[in-house]
Design a protein around this motif. Structure first.
Motif, PDB file in Angstrom:
ATOM      1  N   ASN A  78       0.809  -1.232   0.000  1.00  7.29           N
ATOM      2  CA  ASN A  78       0.000   0.000   0.000  1.00  7.29           C
ATOM      3  C   ASN A  78       0.838   1.277   0.000  1.00  7.29           C
ATOM      4  O   ASN A  78       0.481   2.270   0.650  1.00  7.29           O
ATOM      5  N   VAL A  79       1.942   1.277  -0.742  1.00  9.67           N
ATOM      6  CA  VAL A  79       2.733   2.510  -0.865  1.00  9.67           C
ATOM      7  C   VAL A  79       1.883   3.582  -1.567  1.00  9.67           C
ATOM      8  O   VAL A  79       0.967   3.254  -2.330  1.00  9.67           O
ATOM      9  N   PRO A  80       2.175   4.856  -1.335  1.00 11.10           N
ATOM     10  CA  PRO A  80       1.421   5.919  -2.012  1.00 11.10           C
ATOM     11  C   PRO A  80       1.617   5.859  -3.529  1.00 11.10           C
ATOM     12  O   PRO A  80       2.680   5.460  -4.010  1.00 11.10           O
ATOM     13  N   VAL A  81       0.588   6.257  -4.251  1.00 13.32           N
ATOM     14  CA  VAL A  81       0.655   6.412  -5.708  1.00 13.32           C
ATOM     15  C   VAL A  81       0.609   7.906  -6.019  1.00 13.32           C
ATOM     16  O   VAL A  81      -0.261   8.612  -5.511  1.00 13.32           O
ATOM     17  N   VAL A  82       1.536   8.377  -6.824  1.00 18.59           N
ATOM     18  CA  VAL A  82       1.489   9.761  -7.296  1.00 18.59           C
ATOM     19  C   VAL A  82       1.255   9.720  -8.799  1.00 18.59           C
ATOM     20  O   VAL A  82       1.976   9.022  -9.511  1.00 18.59           O
ATOM     21  N   PHE A  83       0.224  10.417  -9.261  1.00 20.64           N
ATOM     22  CA  PHE A  83       0.054  10.468 -10.716  1.00 20.64           C
ATOM     23  C   PHE A  83       0.350  11.867 -11.232  1.00 20.64           C
ATOM     24  O   PHE A  83      -0.142  12.856 -10.702  1.00 20.64           O
ATOM     25  N   ALA A  84       1.201  11.911 -12.262  1.00 23.99           N
ATOM     26  CA  ALA A  84       1.520  13.175 -12.916  1.00 23.99           C
ATOM     27  C   ALA A  84       0.292  13.671 -13.665  1.00 23.99           C
ATOM     28  O   ALA A  84      -0.471  12.889 -14.234  1.00 23.99           O
ATOM     29  N   LYS A  85       0.090  14.977 -13.646  1.00 20.24           N
ATOM     30  CA  LYS A  85      -1.057  15.582 -14.320  1.00 20.24           C
ATOM     31  C   LYS A  85      -0.636  16.151 -15.669  1.00 20.24           C
ATOM     32  O   LYS A  85       0.527  16.489 -15.873  1.00 20.24           O
ATOM     33  N   LYS A  86      -1.612  16.239 -16.554  1.00 19.43           N
ATOM     34  CA  LYS A  86      -1.326  16.708 -17.910  1.00 19.43           C
ATOM     35  C   LYS A  86      -1.920  18.085 -18.191  1.00 19.43           C
ATOM     36  O   LYS A  86      -1.784  18.600 -19.300  1.00 19.43           O
ATOM     37  N   THR A  87      -2.632  18.640 -17.224  1.00 18.17           N
ATOM     38  CA  THR A  87      -3.167  19.984 -17.419  1.00 18.17           C
ATOM     39  C   THR A  87      -2.970  20.785 -16.148  1.00 18.17           C
ATOM     40  O   THR A  87      -3.050  20.254 -15.043  1.00 18.17           O
ATOM     41  N   TYR A  89       1.950  18.086 -24.600  1.00 22.38           N
ATOM     42  CA  TYR A  89       1.309  18.491 -23.348  1.00 22.38           C
ATOM     43  C   TYR A  89       2.293  18.416 -22.195  1.00 22.38           C
ATOM     44  O   TYR A  89       3.295  17.719 -22.265  1.00 22.38           O
ATOM     45  N   PRO A  90       1.995  19.172 -21.117  1.00 24.39           N
ATOM     46  CA  PRO A  90       2.906  19.172 -19.975  1.00 24.39           C
ATOM     47  C   PRO A  90       2.689  17.937 -19.104  1.00 24.39           C
ATOM     48  O   PRO A  90       1.639  17.307 -19.158  1.00 24.39           O
ATOM     49  N   VAL A  91       3.706  17.590 -18.351  1.00 25.85           N
ATOM     50  CA  VAL A  91       3.598  16.570 -17.312  1.00 25.85           C
ATOM     51  C   VAL A  91       3.992  17.274 -16.016  1.00 25.85           C
ATOM     52  O   VAL A  91       5.069  17.858 -15.942  1.00 25.85           O
TER      53      VAL A  91
END
Lengths: 195, 195
Positions: free
Chosen positions: A74-83, A106-108
């Motif tokens: 159950n380690v944390p999940v970080v998701f990169a955003k595109k907007t 697009y940006p990350v």
């Protein structure tokens, strides 16, 4: 991973232009039981690694990464955003990538406080073809001074150069299915052997 | 759900303009153990309902929906997309919504073959404020002739009108935390009682 290869053969669609559609179970409709088996397989393949966090990119990587995190304590999940968003304030790591499927740049973006220097991360994504999206994530990880312990990919297009280049750079990539060739006219697909 | 309220008090940030940032555990960095407890709570609250599928919207809803699906017998998760892509072909349900956080209009798209008339669905999302995003999903569900058995929301802004209007329309909404008021100067937050 035979289970995933069989599922691609059964429910995937091969289209002209080297397009493999797996939206019935991977990236539009999601088969959570399959994701759990994929997560268990990555846990086996990366068993020797210290993983503090899973990093992925929106949108298709998120479900796979969250289910997979359960197999890494159950380690944390970080998701990169595109907007950009008014909710994304504070210091950010920003990179830029070109998407062939969206046909635009697009940006990350990852907020700096969610990647701390010295952390050990596992990158997860649904596809690896030319490696553009992954390079954006890797760029951010390098700026954040986190250690990339491994990269877990659901489906790699082995006939495109992304995987080869990243392995040459020293990254430990575990793809659960590596497509060797596809024939849209026959609807046939061949896989390379996996670990 | 006291656990979620406590977490919002501890790790949420209240900002001017009624902005509640919960990106440390809900929608940028994801706490998968928390998501599992939220999924178990929705399973309890919707125990009487037949749920064939969970429907959500990219990106923040996906992780929560996938983890929650495990508590509903691993039903498929379908996430609506917000951008067109060359991978999105075939017949689609398309609606349009305005996002205050992104400050622009964007489409909501679901491939027709992933929503079949007569299916019973549970909608899941991270936030409910004015209800714009949910209305886009509901519009698509109505066109697809699926039955919306319920709507599971992580955090509802009870002082905005979205929840009230949707309940008046007859939807069974279970929000795990309903914010009654927030004070950015004091950093204080009050919740309404939940079931």
């Amino acid at each position: 991973m035979k289970l995933l290869e069989d599922r691609i053969r059964r429910d995937g669609t091969i289209k002209a232009g080297n397009v493999l559609k797996v939206d019935a179970f991977l990236n539009h409709q999601c088969d959570v039981a399959l994701f759990n088996q994929m997560g268990a397989e990555w846990a086996r393949l990366f068993a020797e690694r210290q993983i503090d966090k899973i990093v992925t990119i929106e949108a298709s990587g998120i479900g796979i990464a969250c289910i997979t995190a359960q197999h890494f304590g159950n380690v944390p999940v970080v998701f990169a955003k595109k907007t950009q968003s008014i909710n994304l304030d504070g210091d950010q790591y920003v990179s830029s990538i070109y998407s062939f499927t969206k046909q635009r740049e697009y940006p990350v973006i990852v907020a700096k406080r969610f990647l701390s220097p010295g952390e050990h991360v596992l990158l997860i994504d649904d596809f690896l073809a030319n490696g553009n999206a992954l390079h954006g994530l890797i760029d951010i990880c390098q700026h954040a001074q986190v250690t990339i312990e491994g990269i877990g990919i659901a489906i790699e297009k082995g006939f495109q150069e992304g995987g080869q280049k990243l392995r040459a750079e020293g990254y430990d990539i575990k793809s659960l299915a590596i497509v060797k060739s596809m024939d849209p006219e026959q609807g046939s697909i061949e896989f390379e052997p996996c670990e």
